[in-house]
Design a protein around this motif. Structure first.
Motif, PDB file in Angstrom:
ATOM      1  N   ASN A 196       0.836  -1.186   0.000  1.00 33.67           N
ATOM      2  CA  ASN A 196       0.000   0.000   0.000  1.00 33.67           C
ATOM      3  C   ASN A 196       0.878   1.245   0.000  1.00 33.67           C
ATOM      4  O   ASN A 196       1.818   1.347   0.786  1.00 33.67           O
ATOM      5  CB  ASN A 196      -0.892  -0.009   1.252  1.00 33.67           C
ATOM      6  N   LEU A 234      -1.915  -1.333  -3.833  1.00 36.07           N
ATOM      7  CA  LEU A 234      -2.890  -0.238  -3.802  1.00 36.07           C
ATOM      8  C   LEU A 234      -2.133   1.077  -3.662  1.00 36.07           C
ATOM      9  O   LEU A 234      -1.222   1.176  -2.838  1.00 36.07           O
ATOM     10  CB  LEU A 234      -3.837  -0.436  -2.612  1.00 36.07           C
ATOM     11  N   TYR A 274     -11.189   4.518  -0.093  1.00 31.45           N
ATOM     12  CA  TYR A 274      -9.815   4.003  -0.048  1.00 31.45           C
ATOM     13  C   TYR A 274      -9.681   2.938   1.039  1.00 31.45           C
ATOM     14  O   TYR A 274      -9.131   1.844   0.803  1.00 31.45           O
ATOM     15  CB  TYR A 274      -8.833   5.149   0.215  1.00 31.45           C
ATOM     16  N   HIS A 275     -10.193   3.232   2.219  1.00 34.79           N
ATOM     17  CA  HIS A 275     -10.081   2.264   3.308  1.00 34.79           C
ATOM     18  C   HIS A 275     -10.967   1.041   3.074  1.00 34.79           C
ATOM     19  O   HIS A 275     -10.592  -0.081   3.469  1.00 34.79           O
ATOM     20  CB  HIS A 275     -10.397   2.933   4.646  1.00 34.79           C
ATOM     21  N   LEU A 292      -8.782  -1.111   0.859  1.00 37.68           N
ATOM     22  CA  LEU A 292      -7.684  -1.732   1.595  1.00 37.68           C
ATOM     23  C   LEU A 292      -8.203  -2.838   2.503  1.00 37.68           C
ATOM     24  O   LEU A 292      -7.612  -3.927   2.577  1.00 37.68           O
ATOM     25  CB  LEU A 292      -6.944  -0.672   2.413  1.00 37.68           C
ATOM     26  N   LEU A 313       0.349  -6.686   5.671  1.00 42.66           N
ATOM     27  CA  LEU A 313       0.288  -5.388   5.015  1.00 42.66           C
ATOM     28  C   LEU A 313       1.646  -4.715   5.103  1.00 42.66           C
ATOM     29  O   LEU A 313       2.213  -4.578   6.185  1.00 42.66           O
ATOM     30  CB  LEU A 313      -0.771  -4.506   5.691  1.00 42.66           C
ATOM     31  N   ASP A 337       3.071  -1.151   4.383  1.00 41.46           N
ATOM     32  CA  ASP A 337       2.668   0.227   4.126  1.00 41.46           C
ATOM     33  C   ASP A 337       3.916   1.010   3.718  1.00 41.46           C
ATOM     34  O   ASP A 337       4.868   1.131   4.497  1.00 41.46           O
ATOM     35  CB  ASP A 337       2.021   0.810   5.378  1.00 41.46           C
TER      36      ASP A 337
END
Length: 294
Positions: free
Chosen positions: A27, A73, A149-150, A153, A169, A171
């Motif tokens: 992400n 993403l 967006y969330h 995700l 994840l 980030d």
């Protein structure tokens, strides 16, 4: 102006692998580079200064993730416009003409620093707006960009966990080259954050630290960046979802004055591709499940 006119190619993109091969989701929430004309007109900053908080090209640096079997993403909207690495209503009341709703978090350290969900400043404290803005402007960004967006995700992580029994994840962020850590002012090339062990189990964090150090990079752990809202919110090791934050020193690949890639971009891209591949391979070897050893 409408959202479609502000962001003609959408507010974010998802690049999916032909087949997901491992429980990783990458992400990049701060690498968006589409600055709506309407937003630029609202700002008191020039077109270069307003980009000082941008994680320029980070989604490209991790662009090999889908070819390695993991979704990627990334945002198209800029961090100066909306920061999805915050709570949904982490807002500074002094920014708005109207009174904030009761669910707003107005007392966080991030709000105090001018870096709420709708940021007040970029870079080293340069204020974005000449005056107060409407609350409707902030709510529109939250409803039409932050929440989708969330949702995306969350969907990627839920599907990954359903496929593999767990999810990881990663980030992805960048940091100014001026960052120093420790008593001797060491300049880290990377900082790996895991909320001091709350968002990921030790094998995952140690693997990330070890792989980067093994490639010759200087690596710090949790200081000064332990992970933001995304790492904290999604990293729930006891429930089978781990999250780490990777901060990259922009001096490795970017001219921070012109925001242009330097000759270091391609070697760093190759190293990060190798890092991602090796991290995924280590998961296959260790099988980081929710019950994996600490």
């Amino acid at each position: 102006m409408t959202l479609a006119e502000d962001f003609p190619h959408g507010v974010f993109s998802v690049r999916l692998p032909a087949e997901q091969l491992a429980p990783f989701v990458f992400n990049s929430p701060h690498s968006g580079r589409v600055y709506p004309a309407r937003f630029l007109q609202m700002s008191r900053l020039d077109r270069v200064t307003i980009r000082r908080s941008e994680d320029s090209f980070v989604e490209e640096l991790f662009g090999a993730a889908p070819s390695l079997g993991a979704p990627l993403l990334f945002a198209h909207f800029p961090r100066a416009f909306l920061d999805v690495n915050r709570e949904p209503f982490e807002l500074d009341p002094k920014m708005f003409r109207e009174t904030l709703p009761p669910q707003a978090n107005v007392r966080s350290a991030r709000v105090a620093g001018g870096l709420g969900t709708v940021p007040k400043v970029v870079g080293e404290g340069q204020e974005i707006y000449a005056g107060r803005i409407s609350l409707a402007e902030a709510v529109g960004r939250i409803d039409n960009i932050y929440r989708p967006y969330h949702q995306e995700l969350d969907r990627l992580l839920a599907e990954t966990k359903s496929l593999f029994g767990s999810a990881v994840l990663v980030d992805c962020h960048s940091m100014p080259a001026s960052i120093r850590v420790g008593d001797h002012g060491m300049r880290p090339d990377f900082i790996v954050g895991d909320r001091f062990g709350a968002s990921a189990k030790r094998p995952l964090s140690e693997a990330a630290l070890g792989l980067l150090a093994g490639m010759g990079y200087t690596v710090a752990h949790n200081r000064p960046y332990a992970g933001g809202f995304i790492t904290e919110h999604y990293g729930r090791p006891a429930e089978g979802i781990q999250a780490i934050q990777i901060e990259i020193n922009r001096g490795l690949y970017l001219n921070e004055r012109t925001l242009q890639k330097t000759a270091g971009f391609e070697p760093l891209f190759q190293d990060l591709t190798r890092f991602c591949a090796n991290l995924i391979a280590l998961w296959e070897e260790w099988n980081w499940t929710p019950l994996a050893a600490e």
